[in-house]
Design an enzyme around this catalytic site. Structure first.
Site, PDB file in Angstrom:
ATOM      1  N   ASN A  50      -5.411  14.188   6.429  1.00  0.00           N
ATOM      2  CA  ASN A  50      -4.432  15.260   6.289  1.00  0.00           C
ATOM      3  C   ASN A  50      -3.997  15.791   7.641  1.00  0.00           C
ATOM      4  O   ASN A  50      -4.731  15.717   8.627  1.00  0.00           O
ATOM      5  CB  ASN A  50      -4.999  16.397   5.435  1.00  0.00           C
ATOM      6  CG  ASN A  50      -5.265  15.929   4.020  1.00  0.00           C
ATOM      7  OD1 ASN A  50      -4.768  14.893   3.618  1.00  0.00           O
ATOM      8  ND2 ASN A  50      -6.049  16.687   3.289  1.00  0.00           N
TER       9      ASN A  50
ATOM     10  N   HIS B  36      -4.779  11.036  11.247  1.00  0.00           N
ATOM     11  CA  HIS B  36      -3.324  10.862  11.352  1.00  0.00           C
ATOM     12  C   HIS B  36      -2.674  11.970  12.183  1.00  0.00           C
ATOM     13  O   HIS B  36      -1.510  12.299  11.972  1.00  0.00           O
ATOM     14  CB  HIS B  36      -2.694  10.796   9.954  1.00  0.00           C
ATOM     15  CG  HIS B  36      -3.096   9.573   9.192  1.00  0.00           C
ATOM     16  ND1 HIS B  36      -3.139   9.516   7.819  1.00  0.00           N
ATOM     17  CD2 HIS B  36      -3.485   8.339   9.617  1.00  0.00           C
ATOM     18  CE1 HIS B  36      -3.543   8.309   7.431  1.00  0.00           C
ATOM     19  NE2 HIS B  36      -3.764   7.587   8.505  1.00  0.00           N
TER      20      HIS B  36
ATOM     21  N   CYS C 110      14.507  19.939  21.620  1.00  0.00           N
ATOM     22  CA  CYS C 110      13.770  20.446  22.778  1.00  0.00           C
ATOM     23  C   CYS C 110      14.778  21.079  23.749  1.00  0.00           C
ATOM     24  O   CYS C 110      15.981  20.810  23.658  1.00  0.00           O
ATOM     25  CB  CYS C 110      13.089  19.241  23.422  1.00  0.00           C
ATOM     26  SG  CYS C 110      12.314  19.509  25.005  1.00  0.00           S
TER      27      CYS C 110
HETATM   28  P1  NAD Z   1      -2.311  10.194  -1.519  1.00  0.00           P
HETATM   29  O1  NAD Z   1      -1.179  11.147  -1.640  1.00  0.00           O
HETATM   30  O2  NAD Z   1      -2.017   8.762  -1.388  1.00  0.00           O
HETATM   31  O3  NAD Z   1      -3.254  10.356  -2.813  1.00  0.00           O
HETATM   32  C1  NAD Z   1      -3.695  11.596  -3.257  1.00  0.00           C
HETATM   33  C2  NAD Z   1      -4.981  11.373  -4.036  1.00  0.00           C
HETATM   34  O4  NAD Z   1      -5.547  12.639  -4.331  1.00  0.00           O
HETATM   35  C3  NAD Z   1      -4.767  10.636  -5.366  1.00  0.00           C
HETATM   36  O5  NAD Z   1      -5.775   9.654  -5.499  1.00  0.00           O
HETATM   37  C4  NAD Z   1      -4.942  11.748  -6.401  1.00  0.00           C
HETATM   38  O6  NAD Z   1      -5.486  11.264  -7.619  1.00  0.00           O
HETATM   39  C5  NAD Z   1      -5.925  12.674  -5.710  1.00  0.00           C
HETATM   40  N1  NAD Z   1      -5.859  14.077  -6.127  1.00  0.00           N
HETATM   41  C6  NAD Z   1      -4.806  14.789  -6.596  1.00  0.00           C
HETATM   42  N2  NAD Z   1      -5.165  16.053  -6.843  1.00  0.00           N
HETATM   43  C7  NAD Z   1      -6.485  16.158  -6.520  1.00  0.00           C
HETATM   44  C8  NAD Z   1      -7.419  17.225  -6.542  1.00  0.00           C
HETATM   45  N3  NAD Z   1      -7.093  18.459  -6.962  1.00  0.00           N
HETATM   46  N4  NAD Z   1      -8.694  16.974  -6.125  1.00  0.00           N
HETATM   47  C9  NAD Z   1      -9.053  15.719  -5.698  1.00  0.00           C
HETATM   48  N5  NAD Z   1      -8.202  14.688  -5.657  1.00  0.00           N
HETATM   49  C10 NAD Z   1      -6.923  14.898  -6.054  1.00  0.00           C
HETATM   50  O7  NAD Z   1      -3.225  10.738  -0.348  1.00  0.00           O
HETATM   51  P2  NAD Z   1      -3.907   9.994   0.877  1.00  0.00           P
HETATM   52  O8  NAD Z   1      -4.852   8.967   0.370  1.00  0.00           O
HETATM   53  O9  NAD Z   1      -4.416  11.062   1.755  1.00  0.00           O
HETATM   54  O10 NAD Z   1      -2.744   9.200   1.632  1.00  0.00           O
HETATM   55  C11 NAD Z   1      -1.500   9.811   1.896  1.00  0.00           C
HETATM   56  C12 NAD Z   1      -1.116   9.940   3.366  1.00  0.00           C
HETATM   57  O11 NAD Z   1      -0.123  10.975   3.422  1.00  0.00           O
HETATM   58  C13 NAD Z   1      -2.227  10.423   4.244  1.00  0.00           C
HETATM   59  O12 NAD Z   1      -2.289   9.507   5.262  1.00  0.00           O
HETATM   60  C14 NAD Z   1      -1.812  11.787   4.801  1.00  0.00           C
HETATM   61  O13 NAD Z   1      -1.687  11.729   6.192  1.00  0.00           O
HETATM   62  C15 NAD Z   1      -0.406  12.028   4.305  1.00  0.00           C
HETATM   63  N6  NAD Z   1      -0.253  13.308   3.570  1.00  0.00           N
HETATM   64  C16 NAD Z   1      -0.918  14.423   4.004  1.00  0.00           C
HETATM   65  C17 NAD Z   1      -0.782  15.612   3.327  1.00  0.00           C
HETATM   66  C18 NAD Z   1      -1.543  16.815   3.861  1.00  0.00           C
HETATM   67  O14 NAD Z   1      -1.774  16.897   5.056  1.00  0.00           O
HETATM   68  N7  NAD Z   1      -1.951  17.744   2.990  1.00  0.00           N
HETATM   69  C19 NAD Z   1       0.023  15.688   2.186  1.00  0.00           C
HETATM   70  C20 NAD Z   1       0.707  14.527   1.772  1.00  0.00           C
HETATM   71  C21 NAD Z   1       0.542  13.334   2.468  1.00  0.00           C
HETATM   72 ZN    ZN Z   2      12.312  17.330  25.772  1.00  0.00          ZN
END
Ligand code: NAD
Ligand code: ZN
Length: 284
Positions: free
Chosen positions: A139, A156, A185
């Site tokens: 995240n 990431h 910027c």
């Molecule tokens: P993903 O979006 O691919 O999958 C989300 C997962 O979380 C799913 O398997 C889903 O079933 C599960 N889920 C949903 N609600 C839940 C809950 N309440 N408790 C537990 N699990 C739950 O996520 P990913 O595998 O992290 O890959 C997505 C990429 O996107 C990451 O690399 C990340 O960098 C980025 N991303 C980050 C954020 C953030 O920073 N919050 C948000 C969206 C995407």
């Molecule tokens: Zn600049």
């Protein structure tokens, strides 16, 4: 310290492109359908109590209870657009205004005001009681640090900063005005999140520290990740290969569930973490 078996000899490229063959792992000795939620919570609390080095790998799912949509799964951004396309470095280079309008602006609005939920707080509590060492997070929302975890590897990068695509000067995301899209910027260059887009390299330090943490731990909690984004999804594989237990917390099954995870606790991170901690506190 446990040894990183085998993988040191493996090239980076082959690591990120494969999972271990299914024959590598013994078949699990129980059927998930026969085990109640209470049993799984008790089992997780027991495993945590017995473990000496616990690491968590988290994904977007742990932040959904803070109002941040995930990419995949129910309510995910996937339902609106293909993240692999819009969150790809090629899309950003081709049309930064489009990426800002569809993804970054919305993400900024949500992340600027989001606060940690019980899932984040539970992991912080585990650290406080000496039961969790490191959080490897995919995240970019900074909520693990906000909850109180002190050793967070941001696999990431993070969204707290924007970086000029020309001169690399950094700006705090909270303070960036989005009246004009894309924001610029002082030098005129376009600002981009200081986070890793699909198609970009993982920061080297995060990659190596995560591999080390995964290989050294004897228990890994895998919380809220669909486990399809590589190389992050390999961390549980490294942990498993060196003998760690893998506990998944997710309302849905993932590619890890069948062969890598020892068990899946099917539920929301906040609710499951609360129950595990309650049970664990009665033990220690
Ligand atoms: P993903 O979006 O691919 O999958 C989300 C997962 O979380 C799913 O398997 C889903 O079933 C599960 N889920 C949903 N609600 C839940 C809950 N309440 N408790 C537990 N699990 C739950 O996520 P990913 O595998 O992290 O890959 C997505 C990429 O996107 C990451 O690399 C990340 O960098 C980025 N991303 C980050 C954020 C953030 O920073 N919050 C948000 C969206 C995407
Ligand atoms: Zn600049």
């Amino acid at each position: 310290m446990k040894k990183i078996a085998g993988y040191v000899k493996t090239t980076y490229h082959s690591i990120v492109n494969r999972l271990l063959p299914s024959s590598f792992y013994p078949t699990r000795s129980f059927n998930l359908n026969e085990v109640s939620m209470d049993d799984l919570i008790r089992r997780a609390a027991n495993d945590l109590a017995a473990a000496g080095n616990v690491v968590a790998l988290t994904g977007a799912g742990i932040s959904t209870e803070s109002g941040i949509p995930p990419f995949r799964g129910k309510g995910g951004l996937w339902e609106k657009f293909d993240p692999m396309e819009i969150a790809h470095i090629d899309a950003l280079m081709r049309d930064p205004a489009k990426v800002w309008n569809i993804l970054v602006k919305e993400m900024k609005e949500i992340v600027d005001t989001a606060t940690p939920n019980d899932g984040h707080k539970g992991l912080a509590k585990l650290e406080k009681i000496g039961k969790l060492k490191t959080v490897i997070t995919q995240n970019i929302d900074g909520l693990h640090q906000a909850a109180g975890n002190t050793d967070v590897i941001e696999f990431h990068g993070n969204f707290a900063w924007q970086r000029c695509m020309d001169c690399s000067r950094k700006y705090e995301t909270r303070k960036v005005e989005v009246a004009e899209i894309p924001p610029r910027c002082g030098c005129g260059g376009i600002l981009r999140p200081d986070a890793v887009f699909f198609g970009e390299m993982i920061p080297q330090d995060a990659m190596w520290r995560s591999r080390q943490a995964a290989s050294d731990c004897d228990l890994m909690l895998v919380v809220g990740t669909s486990a399809v984004v590589q190389p992050a999804a390999l961390m549980p594989v490294y942990a498993k290969e060196t003998g760690a237990k893998i506990i998944e917390i997710n309302p849905e099954r993932t590619p890890l569930t069948a062969e890598i995870s020892d068990y899946l606790i099917m539920g929301k991170a906040g609710e499951v973490m609360n129950q595990i901690i309650q049970t664990l506190e009665q033990k220690i």
